[in-house]
Design a protein around this motif. Structure first.
Motif, PDB file in Angstrom:
ATOM      1  N   LEU A   1       0.867  -1.177   0.000  1.00 15.21           N
ATOM      2  CA  LEU A   1       0.000   0.000   0.000  1.00 15.21           C
ATOM      3  C   LEU A   1       0.908   1.232   0.000  1.00 15.21           C
ATOM      4  O   LEU A   1       1.824   1.329   0.822  1.00 15.21           O
ATOM      5  CB  LEU A   1      -0.914  -0.025   1.229  1.00 15.21           C
ATOM      6  CG  LEU A   1      -2.014   1.057   1.277  1.00 15.21           C
ATOM      7  CD1 LEU A   1      -3.239   0.523   2.016  1.00 15.21           C
ATOM      8  CD2 LEU A   1      -1.531   2.339   1.929  1.00 15.21           C
ATOM      9  N   LEU A   2       0.685   2.131  -0.933  1.00 19.21           N
ATOM     10  CA  LEU A   2       1.587   3.289  -1.052  1.00 19.21           C
ATOM     11  C   LEU A   2       0.925   4.609  -0.691  1.00 19.21           C
ATOM     12  O   LEU A   2       1.605   5.619  -0.502  1.00 19.21           O
ATOM     13  CB  LEU A   2       2.157   3.362  -2.479  1.00 19.21           C
ATOM     14  CG  LEU A   2       3.147   2.259  -2.830  1.00 19.21           C
ATOM     15  CD1 LEU A   2       3.520   2.311  -4.305  1.00 19.21           C
ATOM     16  CD2 LEU A   2       4.404   2.344  -1.964  1.00 19.21           C
ATOM     17  N   LYS A   3      -0.374   4.611  -0.598  1.00 19.06           N
ATOM     18  CA  LYS A   3      -1.113   5.847  -0.320  1.00 19.06           C
ATOM     19  C   LYS A   3      -2.468   5.444   0.263  1.00 19.06           C
ATOM     20  O   LYS A   3      -3.015   4.415  -0.117  1.00 19.06           O
ATOM     21  CB  LYS A   3      -1.296   6.624  -1.626  1.00 19.06           C
ATOM     22  CG  LYS A   3      -1.857   8.022  -1.510  1.00 19.06           C
ATOM     23  CD  LYS A   3      -1.789   8.718  -2.881  1.00 19.06           C
ATOM     24  CE  LYS A   3      -2.434  10.082  -2.819  1.00 19.06           C
ATOM     25  NZ  LYS A   3      -3.890  10.045  -2.639  1.00 19.06           N
ATOM     26  N   GLY A   4      -3.003   6.270   1.173  1.00 19.00           N
ATOM     27  CA  GLY A   4      -4.299   5.950   1.751  1.00 19.00           C
ATOM     28  C   GLY A   4      -4.164   4.940   2.886  1.00 19.00           C
ATOM     29  O   GLY A   4      -3.098   4.800   3.509  1.00 19.00           O
ATOM     30  N   ARG A   5      -5.219   4.215   3.131  1.00 28.92           N
ATOM     31  CA  ARG A   5      -5.249   3.194   4.186  1.00 28.92           C
ATOM     32  C   ARG A   5      -6.238   2.111   3.784  1.00 28.92           C
ATOM     33  O   ARG A   5      -7.150   2.356   3.003  1.00 28.92           O
ATOM     34  CB  ARG A   5      -5.700   3.799   5.520  1.00 28.92           C
ATOM     35  CG  ARG A   5      -4.663   4.648   6.224  1.00 28.92           C
ATOM     36  CD  ARG A   5      -5.305   5.496   7.294  1.00 28.92           C
ATOM     37  NE  ARG A   5      -5.813   4.713   8.400  1.00 28.92           N
ATOM     38  CZ  ARG A   5      -5.115   4.438   9.512  1.00 28.92           C
ATOM     39  NH1 ARG A   5      -3.890   4.892   9.644  1.00 28.92           N
ATOM     40  NH2 ARG A   5      -5.641   3.730  10.488  1.00 28.92           N
ATOM     41  N   ALA A   6      -6.050   0.930   4.365  1.00 31.61           N
ATOM     42  CA  ALA A   6      -6.969  -0.166   4.074  1.00 31.61           C
ATOM     43  C   ALA A   6      -6.978  -1.165   5.218  1.00 31.61           C
ATOM     44  O   ALA A   6      -6.029  -1.246   5.999  1.00 31.61           O
ATOM     45  CB  ALA A   6      -6.567  -0.871   2.778  1.00 31.61           C
ATOM     46  N   GLY A   7      -8.065  -1.921   5.295  1.00 32.10           N
ATOM     47  CA  GLY A   7      -8.166  -3.012   6.254  1.00 32.10           C
ATOM     48  C   GLY A   7      -8.184  -4.324   5.495  1.00 32.10           C
ATOM     49  O   GLY A   7      -9.012  -4.526   4.604  1.00 32.10           O
ATOM     50  N   LEU A   8      -7.247  -5.207   5.833  1.00 31.79           N
ATOM     51  CA  LEU A   8      -7.109  -6.482   5.123  1.00 31.79           C
ATOM     52  C   LEU A   8      -7.387  -7.619   6.101  1.00 31.79           C
ATOM     53  O   LEU A   8      -6.846  -7.650   7.205  1.00 31.79           O
ATOM     54  CB  LEU A   8      -5.682  -6.583   4.570  1.00 31.79           C
ATOM     55  CG  LEU A   8      -5.343  -7.770   3.678  1.00 31.79           C
ATOM     56  CD1 LEU A   8      -6.178  -7.746   2.394  1.00 31.79           C
ATOM     57  CD2 LEU A   8      -3.854  -7.735   3.326  1.00 31.79           C
ATOM     58  N   MET A   9      -8.229  -8.528   5.668  1.00 35.22           N
ATOM     59  CA  MET A   9      -8.638  -9.641   6.536  1.00 35.22           C
ATOM     60  C   MET A   9      -8.256 -10.963   5.882  1.00 35.22           C
ATOM     61  O   MET A   9      -8.489 -11.153   4.686  1.00 35.22           O
ATOM     62  CB  MET A   9     -10.161  -9.579   6.706  1.00 35.22           C
ATOM     63  CG  MET A   9     -10.745 -10.605   7.635  1.00 35.22           C
ATOM     64  SD  MET A   9     -10.540 -10.107   9.366  1.00 35.22           S
ATOM     65  CE  MET A   9     -11.326 -11.479  10.197  1.00 35.22           C
TER      66      MET A   9
ATOM     67  N   THR B   1      -7.947   8.656  -1.912  1.00 28.30           N
ATOM     68  CA  THR B   1      -7.775   7.425  -2.676  1.00 28.30           C
ATOM     69  C   THR B   1      -6.674   6.574  -2.036  1.00 28.30           C
ATOM     70  O   THR B   1      -5.763   7.084  -1.394  1.00 28.30           O
ATOM     71  CB  THR B   1      -7.389   7.713  -4.144  1.00 28.30           C
ATOM     72  OG1 THR B   1      -6.274   8.603  -4.161  1.00 28.30           O
ATOM     73  CG2 THR B   1      -8.529   8.335  -4.903  1.00 28.30           C
ATOM     74  N   THR B   2      -6.814   5.283  -2.214  1.00 31.20           N
ATOM     75  CA  THR B   2      -5.828   4.330  -1.721  1.00 31.20           C
ATOM     76  C   THR B   2      -5.147   3.705  -2.927  1.00 31.20           C
ATOM     77  O   THR B   2      -5.803   3.281  -3.874  1.00 31.20           O
ATOM     78  CB  THR B   2      -6.510   3.247  -0.863  1.00 31.20           C
ATOM     79  OG1 THR B   2      -7.026   3.871   0.322  1.00 31.20           O
ATOM     80  CG2 THR B   2      -5.530   2.150  -0.457  1.00 31.20           C
ATOM     81  N   LEU B   3      -3.830   3.700  -2.891  1.00 34.98           N
ATOM     82  CA  LEU B   3      -3.065   3.220  -4.039  1.00 34.98           C
ATOM     83  C   LEU B   3      -2.214   2.019  -3.637  1.00 34.98           C
ATOM     84  O   LEU B   3      -1.492   2.058  -2.638  1.00 34.98           O
ATOM     85  CB  LEU B   3      -2.176   4.373  -4.519  1.00 34.98           C
ATOM     86  CG  LEU B   3      -1.545   4.232  -5.888  1.00 34.98           C
ATOM     87  CD1 LEU B   3      -1.415   5.602  -6.524  1.00 34.98           C
ATOM     88  CD2 LEU B   3      -0.190   3.585  -5.757  1.00 34.98           C
ATOM     89  N   TRP B   4      -2.341   0.968  -4.424  1.00 30.41           N
ATOM     90  CA  TRP B   4      -1.605  -0.275  -4.174  1.00 30.41           C
ATOM     91  C   TRP B   4      -0.735  -0.601  -5.388  1.00 30.41           C
ATOM     92  O   TRP B   4      -1.093  -0.292  -6.528  1.00 30.41           O
ATOM     93  CB  TRP B   4      -2.547  -1.454  -4.032  1.00 30.41           C
ATOM     94  CG  TRP B   4      -3.797  -1.339  -3.243  1.00 30.41           C
ATOM     95  CD1 TRP B   4      -4.932  -0.656  -3.586  1.00 30.41           C
ATOM     96  CD2 TRP B   4      -4.091  -1.972  -1.982  1.00 30.41           C
ATOM     97  NE1 TRP B   4      -5.900  -0.839  -2.619  1.00 30.41           N
ATOM     98  CE2 TRP B   4      -5.412  -1.634  -1.626  1.00 30.41           C
ATOM     99  CE3 TRP B   4      -3.357  -2.805  -1.137  1.00 30.41           C
ATOM    100  CZ2 TRP B   4      -6.029  -2.099  -0.461  1.00 30.41           C
ATOM    101  CZ3 TRP B   4      -3.958  -3.258   0.022  1.00 30.41           C
ATOM    102  CH2 TRP B   4      -5.281  -2.908   0.354  1.00 30.41           C
TER     103      TRP B   4
END
Lengths: 108, 108
Positions: free
Chosen positions: B56-64, B98-101
């Motif tokens: 992940l390079l930008k933003g945030r995320a929840g991974l399960m 935005t979230t960037l991967w």
């Protein structure tokens, strides 16, 4: 190294560039490169057996390709594909902050 | 796409996630993913044929991950290796930015 943070444990002001392998298979190697103002020594070129897709994620750098007249300035997010045996050199990297690269070396 | 900037041309507030292939060989695919608040639909899991190294390079995320009790929060720079067929889902992505991967899908 199966998980971690690419921006952590960055050596500051290291004398040499620091290469860390993140992932390696028979087909490719993914590595982090941390530069602290280093450049390719004068008159020298990188001439690699593998293709290299490389992205600069932090800092700045000047990248020169043999036969080109201008140094390309790379900023965060800039990526470039360097074909195998395409001679190139890093003219400079940021002298103030560390420069962080993610490089994917691979064969076709 | 041989060169460019990973942080440019980011669609803002897209209804769907946007996948862009940056590089593809017989052994791997490298892609950019832009999320704008999307998540994996409730009750669904990703079950992939290939391994995925993702950062992940930008933003945030929840991974399960299936079988785990806690959602992992990913912040810029966080990377994780998801083995093939390891079921996982994106619980949430940043609702504000935005979230960037950057994802590398590969076979051994």
């Amino acid at each position: 190294m199966k998980e971690g943070n690419l921006f952590s444990e960055i050596p500051d002001g290291a004398v040499k560039e620091v290469f860390t392998t993140l992932l390696k298979t028979g087909a490719f190697t993914l590595e982090r490169i941390v530069s602290s103002g280093q450049a390719t020594p004068p008159g020298q070129w990188w001439d690699q057996e593998t293709h290299e897709w490389v992205i600069l994620l932090k800092g700045r750098a000047g990248l020169m390709f043999e036969g080109e007249e201008e140094v390309r300035t790379l900023q965060p997010g800039d990526f470039v594909l360097i074909p195998a045996h395409r001679k190139h050199r890093v003219e400079w990297t940021d002298a103030v902050q560390t420069t962080l690269w993610l490089a994917l070396h691979y064969r076709e």
